[in-house]
Design a protein around this motif. Structure first.
Motif, PDB file in Angstrom:
ATOM      1  N   ALA A 106      74.200  62.649  93.693  1.00 26.29           N
ATOM      2  CA  ALA A 106      75.202  62.129  94.611  1.00 26.29           C
ATOM      3  C   ALA A 106      75.955  60.945  94.027  1.00 26.29           C
ATOM      4  O   ALA A 106      77.150  60.770  94.277  1.00 26.29           O
ATOM      5  CB  ALA A 106      74.533  61.722  95.921  1.00 26.29           C
ATOM      6  N   LEU A 107      75.256  60.141  93.244  1.00 27.57           N
ATOM      7  CA  LEU A 107      75.870  58.956  92.649  1.00 27.57           C
ATOM      8  C   LEU A 107      76.448  59.236  91.264  1.00 27.57           C
ATOM      9  O   LEU A 107      76.887  58.313  90.583  1.00 27.57           O
ATOM     10  CB  LEU A 107      74.835  57.822  92.573  1.00 27.57           C
ATOM     11  N   HIS A 108      76.424  60.491  90.857  1.00 26.12           N
ATOM     12  CA  HIS A 108      76.924  60.895  89.536  1.00 26.12           C
ATOM     13  C   HIS A 108      76.199  60.148  88.405  1.00 26.12           C
ATOM     14  O   HIS A 108      76.807  59.743  87.425  1.00 26.12           O
ATOM     15  CB  HIS A 108      78.441  60.688  89.449  1.00 26.12           C
ATOM     16  N   VAL A 109      74.893  59.976  88.596  1.00 28.06           N
ATOM     17  CA  VAL A 109      74.021  59.450  87.556  1.00 28.06           C
ATOM     18  C   VAL A 109      73.412  60.644  86.838  1.00 28.06           C
ATOM     19  O   VAL A 109      72.671  61.428  87.448  1.00 28.06           O
ATOM     20  CB  VAL A 109      72.915  58.546  88.147  1.00 28.06           C
ATOM     21  N   GLU A 110      73.736  60.827  85.591  1.00 30.24           N
ATOM     22  CA  GLU A 110      73.279  62.003  84.846  1.00 30.24           C
ATOM     23  C   GLU A 110      71.771  61.941  84.628  1.00 30.24           C
ATOM     24  O   GLU A 110      71.243  60.972  84.074  1.00 30.24           O
ATOM     25  CB  GLU A 110      74.008  62.083  83.505  1.00 30.24           C
ATOM     26  N   TRP A 111      71.064  62.993  85.052  1.00 27.43           N
ATOM     27  CA  TRP A 111      69.612  63.055  84.922  1.00 27.43           C
ATOM     28  C   TRP A 111      69.231  64.456  84.437  1.00 27.43           C
ATOM     29  O   TRP A 111      68.891  65.328  85.221  1.00 27.43           O
ATOM     30  CB  TRP A 111      68.946  62.746  86.260  1.00 27.43           C
ATOM     31  N   PRO A 112      69.283  64.679  83.134  1.00 24.55           N
ATOM     32  CA  PRO A 112      68.905  65.985  82.595  1.00 24.55           C
ATOM     33  C   PRO A 112      67.453  66.310  82.938  1.00 24.55           C
ATOM     34  O   PRO A 112      66.608  65.408  83.046  1.00 24.55           O
ATOM     35  CB  PRO A 112      69.096  65.815  81.081  1.00 24.55           C
ATOM     36  N   HIS A 113      67.155  67.592  83.093  1.00 27.86           N
ATOM     37  CA  HIS A 113      65.807  67.988  83.512  1.00 27.86           C
ATOM     38  C   HIS A 113      64.737  67.636  82.479  1.00 27.86           C
ATOM     39  O   HIS A 113      63.569  67.455  82.843  1.00 27.86           O
ATOM     40  CB  HIS A 113      65.774  69.493  83.819  1.00 27.86           C
ATOM     41  N   HIS A 114      65.119  67.521  81.207  1.00 24.22           N
ATOM     42  CA  HIS A 114      64.121  67.197  80.189  1.00 24.22           C
ATOM     43  C   HIS A 114      63.861  65.696  80.093  1.00 24.22           C
ATOM     44  O   HIS A 114      62.980  65.264  79.348  1.00 24.22           O
ATOM     45  CB  HIS A 114      64.585  67.721  78.817  1.00 24.22           C
ATOM     46  N   VAL A 115      64.611  64.888  80.848  1.00 28.28           N
ATOM     47  CA  VAL A 115      64.448  63.430  80.815  1.00 28.28           C
ATOM     48  C   VAL A 115      63.534  63.009  81.961  1.00 28.28           C
ATOM     49  O   VAL A 115      63.754  63.385  83.121  1.00 28.28           O
ATOM     50  CB  VAL A 115      65.819  62.736  80.947  1.00 28.28           C
ATOM     51  N   SER A 116      62.503  62.244  81.650  1.00 26.48           N
ATOM     52  CA  SER A 116      61.566  61.796  82.677  1.00 26.48           C
ATOM     53  C   SER A 116      62.193  60.699  83.540  1.00 26.48           C
ATOM     54  O   SER A 116      63.184  60.068  83.159  1.00 26.48           O
ATOM     55  CB  SER A 116      60.286  61.253  82.028  1.00 26.48           C
ATOM     56  N   TYR A 117      61.576  60.478  84.696  1.00 27.73           N
ATOM     57  CA  TYR A 117      62.030  59.422  85.593  1.00 27.73           C
ATOM     58  C   TYR A 117      62.007  58.070  84.890  1.00 27.73           C
ATOM     59  O   TYR A 117      62.955  57.280  84.978  1.00 27.73           O
ATOM     60  CB  TYR A 117      61.136  59.409  86.830  1.00 27.73           C
ATOM     61  N   ALA A 118      60.912  57.789  84.160  1.00 34.15           N
ATOM     62  CA  ALA A 118      60.787  56.499  83.463  1.00 34.15           C
ATOM     63  C   ALA A 118      61.891  56.322  82.430  1.00 34.15           C
ATOM     64  O   ALA A 118      62.483  55.240  82.303  1.00 34.15           O
ATOM     65  CB  ALA A 118      59.413  56.387  82.802  1.00 34.15           C
ATOM     66  N   GLU A 119      62.185  57.381  81.667  1.00 34.26           N
ATOM     67  CA  GLU A 119      63.251  57.300  80.671  1.00 34.26           C
ATOM     68  C   GLU A 119      64.602  57.046  81.331  1.00 34.26           C
ATOM     69  O   GLU A 119      65.415  56.255  80.837  1.00 34.26           O
ATOM     70  CB  GLU A 119      63.308  58.595  79.861  1.00 34.26           C
ATOM     71  N   LEU A 120      64.846  57.715  82.444  1.00 35.12           N
ATOM     72  CA  LEU A 120      66.117  57.534  83.132  1.00 35.12           C
ATOM     73  C   LEU A 120      66.285  56.096  83.597  1.00 35.12           C
ATOM     74  O   LEU A 120      67.324  55.468  83.360  1.00 35.12           O
ATOM     75  CB  LEU A 120      66.205  58.479  84.327  1.00 35.12           C
ATOM     76  N   VAL A 121      65.268  55.558  84.253  1.00 33.88           N
ATOM     77  CA  VAL A 121      65.353  54.195  84.786  1.00 33.88           C
ATOM     78  C   VAL A 121      65.631  53.194  83.675  1.00 33.88           C
ATOM     79  O   VAL A 121      66.440  52.271  83.839  1.00 33.88           O
ATOM     80  CB  VAL A 121      64.060  53.847  85.553  1.00 33.88           C
ATOM     81  N   ARG A 122      64.994  53.388  82.534  1.00 32.62           N
ATOM     82  CA  ARG A 122      65.208  52.443  81.423  1.00 32.62           C
ATOM     83  C   ARG A 122      66.615  52.547  80.846  1.00 32.62           C
ATOM     84  O   ARG A 122      67.083  51.617  80.191  1.00 32.62           O
ATOM     85  CB  ARG A 122      64.159  52.681  80.331  1.00 32.62           C
ATOM     86  N   SER A 123      67.295  53.645  81.075  1.00 31.29           N
ATOM     87  CA  SER A 123      68.638  53.823  80.524  1.00 31.29           C
ATOM     88  C   SER A 123      69.731  53.254  81.417  1.00 31.29           C
ATOM     89  O   SER A 123      70.891  53.195  81.016  1.00 31.29           O
ATOM     90  CB  SER A 123      68.909  55.318  80.285  1.00 31.29           C
ATOM     91  N   LEU A 124      69.382  52.836  82.625  1.00 31.53           N
ATOM     92  CA  LEU A 124      70.390  52.422  83.594  1.00 31.53           C
ATOM     93  C   LEU A 124      70.824  50.978  83.371  1.00 31.53           C
ATOM     94  O   LEU A 124      70.033  50.132  82.935  1.00 31.53           O
ATOM     95  CB  LEU A 124      69.851  52.593  85.014  1.00 31.53           C
ATOM     96  N   ASP A 125      72.064  50.713  83.716  1.00 31.28           N
ATOM     97  CA  ASP A 125      72.636  49.374  83.612  1.00 31.28           C
ATOM     98  C   ASP A 125      72.839  48.836  85.027  1.00 31.28           C
ATOM     99  O   ASP A 125      73.725  49.300  85.749  1.00 31.28           O
ATOM    100  CB  ASP A 125      73.978  49.428  82.876  1.00 31.28           C
ATOM    101  N   PRO A 126      72.032  47.848  85.460  1.00 29.19           N
ATOM    102  CA  PRO A 126      72.147  47.360  86.841  1.00 29.19           C
ATOM    103  C   PRO A 126      73.472  46.671  87.136  1.00 29.19           C
ATOM    104  O   PRO A 126      73.784  46.401  88.294  1.00 29.19           O
ATOM    105  CB  PRO A 126      70.972  46.376  86.963  1.00 29.19           C
ATOM    106  N   ARG A 127      74.278  46.406  86.101  1.00 29.22           N
ATOM    107  CA  ARG A 127      75.601  45.810  86.334  1.00 29.22           C
ATOM    108  C   ARG A 127      76.629  46.863  86.733  1.00 29.22           C
ATOM    109  O   ARG A 127      77.715  46.518  87.202  1.00 29.22           O
ATOM    110  CB  ARG A 127      76.070  45.086  85.067  1.00 29.22           C
ATOM    111  N   GLU A 128      76.297  48.142  86.537  1.00 29.23           N
ATOM    112  CA  GLU A 128      77.200  49.231  86.879  1.00 29.23           C
ATOM    113  C   GLU A 128      76.917  49.639  88.336  1.00 29.23           C
ATOM    114  O   GLU A 128      75.779  49.927  88.691  1.00 29.23           O
ATOM    115  CB  GLU A 128      76.950  50.406  85.928  1.00 29.23           C
ATOM    116  N   PRO A 129      77.928  49.622  89.229  1.00 26.95           N
ATOM    117  CA  PRO A 129      77.665  49.815  90.660  1.00 26.95           C
ATOM    118  C   PRO A 129      76.896  51.080  91.000  1.00 26.95           C
ATOM    119  O   PRO A 129      76.003  51.056  91.859  1.00 26.95           O
ATOM    120  CB  PRO A 129      79.077  49.842  91.260  1.00 26.95           C
TER     121      PRO A 129
END
Length: 480
Positions: A284-307
């Protein structure tokens, strides 16, 4: 501690503070301390139980928000001969001031934790202690539980030890100042090592599959007579400082599990349904989350400055809802015995001025290191502590949620009828015309009703503000 922190920066006395005062009344939060508790606090501040060891030669420093005076932790970092690091971490010794079974102890069990409102806090202990005699304020000799944790060159724990001692902090830093000193190269080695050790511990967190959520704070400010609500992304120093606390909580859990008696902070692995819902939020937020990427990997890739990332990180806190406390005796460990987000056994022990359980965890660790049985007052309280902490957490979560509703309504109350750009981040399964929208400016997440029409999950939508009345109606939007 609250998952979503909110701060008022320069907001006018009214109407926001008036609304928050009314909220404290309606939520029936604890008011003033009893006369007996205040008297005990004043007496204890003048004559605490002092340890025999003097460690005031260690030049400790603290890192806290600039307005904080209830300072639970102070640290000193150094290199070890032959390689690796030594962490000295002093934790306020609340047990040196609070008599078991007394009026002050009873008040602490009634309150359970400090409650945080955007404009003020409702403290766990009287300010004579929490912001005075028991706080690790600079230049003040204070009883503490003094941790010494030796790390190897990769940041792994080699040995952990805790004892009582008198300490004295030399320097009080805030996160912005600490970050600036480190970034510009002006930090002295004990502070500069915070980055080295913090980054090593972050790498170990990745290795064991742990997750740290860099959830942005929401700040309310008053500018030219108008309230604004915006996000502030955490600084790297925030995370490095948190790693020292995590390190200590893991060391404490290891000491307690080895001794056979303790209380752990546990979190089961998130059920598949919760993760699936989070995947829908990412979409819904257009945050790309490929199925082969774990939840932990995704969270570490995020930039909290990006809305969009900031909004998704707020959604990620839903996976922490199963966290609780589990006490154990006789060497029989609870199931689960680990905290899924930490990916290790862990306990809360570094904030005793603000959280009841930490005083007990500290006592259990001191007894474990000394090879002694825990004090009777600690053992007697263990069975009831998880339930008390759960009740306190529910109250804290309610305060957090209601504060957010009030603040958003105050920020938007003069903008009824205006149009905003939003993203539909959630739609009710059995009511597709009702859901949640995220506004980037101002930083608001609120309810939307489409009057029977299905909401487009994950799509941008122009919305109209139809309700924003603090105290009577939460913020609500409709499609424009």
């Amino acid at each position: 501690m609250p998952r979503r922190q909110m701060n008022v920066t320069g907001a006018a006395e009214a109407p926001l503070r008036a609304a928050l005062r009314e909220l404290r009344r309606t939520l029936d939060v604890p008011g003033g301390f009893t006369a007996a508790a205040l008297a005990e606090a004043e007496a204890a501040a003048k004559a605490p139980r002092l340890p025999g060891e003097d460690a005031t030669d260690i030049p400790f420093f603290t890192i806290d928000p600039p307005t904080s005076v209830d300072l639970d932790q102070a640290m000193h970092l150094e290199r070890r001969e032959g390689g690796g690091y030594r962490v000295h971490y002093a934790i306020a010794d609340v047990a040196a001031f609070v008599r078991p079974g007394g009026a002050l102890d009873a008040e602490a069990h009634r309150r359970v934790q400090t409650l945080y409102f955007p404009d003020e806090k409702v403290p766990l202990h009287p300010r004579a202690l929490s912001e005075g005699a028991a706080s690790l304020l600079p230049g003040q000799s204070t009883p503490a539980l003094l941790w010494r944790i030796d790390l190897d060159a990769e940041g792994r724990t080699v040995e952990a030890h805790v004892r009582r001692a008198i300490v004295r902090s030399r320097t009080r830093l805030d996160y912005e100042g600490a970050q600036r000193q480190i970034d510009t190269g002006f930090a002295e080695e004990p502070l500069a090592l915070l980055r080295d050790i913090g980054q090593l511990r972050e790498a170990l967190e990745v290795e064991r599959g742990g997750i740290s959520l860099n959830v942005p704070e929401q700040e309310i400010a008053e500018r030219s007579g108008t309230y604004v609500l915006e996000y502030r992304a955490p600084r790297p120093a925030d995370g490095w400082n948190a790693q020292i606390s995590l390190l200590t909580g893991m060391a404490a859990a290891d000491l307690m599990t080895a001794s056979g008696t303790g209380i752990l902070r546990t979190l089961p692995t998130a059920p598949d349904g919760a993760v699936a819902r989070l995947r829908r939020s990412a979409q819904a937020l257009h945050v790309e989350w490929p199925h082969h990427v774990s939840y932990a990997e995704l969270v570490r890739s995020l930039d909290p400055r990006e809305p969009r990332h900031a909004a998704f990180l707020q959604e990620c806190t839903t996976l922490l809802r199963g966290a609780g406390y589990t006490a154990f005796t006789g060497g029989v460990l609870p199931v689960p015995a680990v905290h899924a987000a930490v990916a290790a056994a862990y306990t809360h022990c570094t904030a005793p001025l603000r959280r009841l359980v930490d005083r007990y965890a500290g006592e259990l660790c001191v007894a474990a290191v000394a090879g002694q049985e825990p004090p009777e007052w600690v053992s007697a309280a263990l069975d009831a502590l998880p339930g008390e902490m759960a009740d306190g957490a529910r109250r804290g979560n309610t305060v957090e949620r209601e504060c957010l509703d009030v603040v958003e309504a105050i920020v938007l109350r003069d903008r009824i009828g205006e149009l905003f750009d939003a993203v539909v981040v959630d739609v009710k399964e059995n009511e597709p015309s009702a859901g949640t929208v995220h506004l980037e400016d101002p930083a608001v997440v609120a309810r939307i009703d489409a009057d029977g029409a299905a909401l487009p999950l994950g799509e941008r939508l122009r919305v109209r503000l139809v309700e924003a009345d603090p105290g009577r109606a939460k913020v609500r939007f409709t499609p424009a």
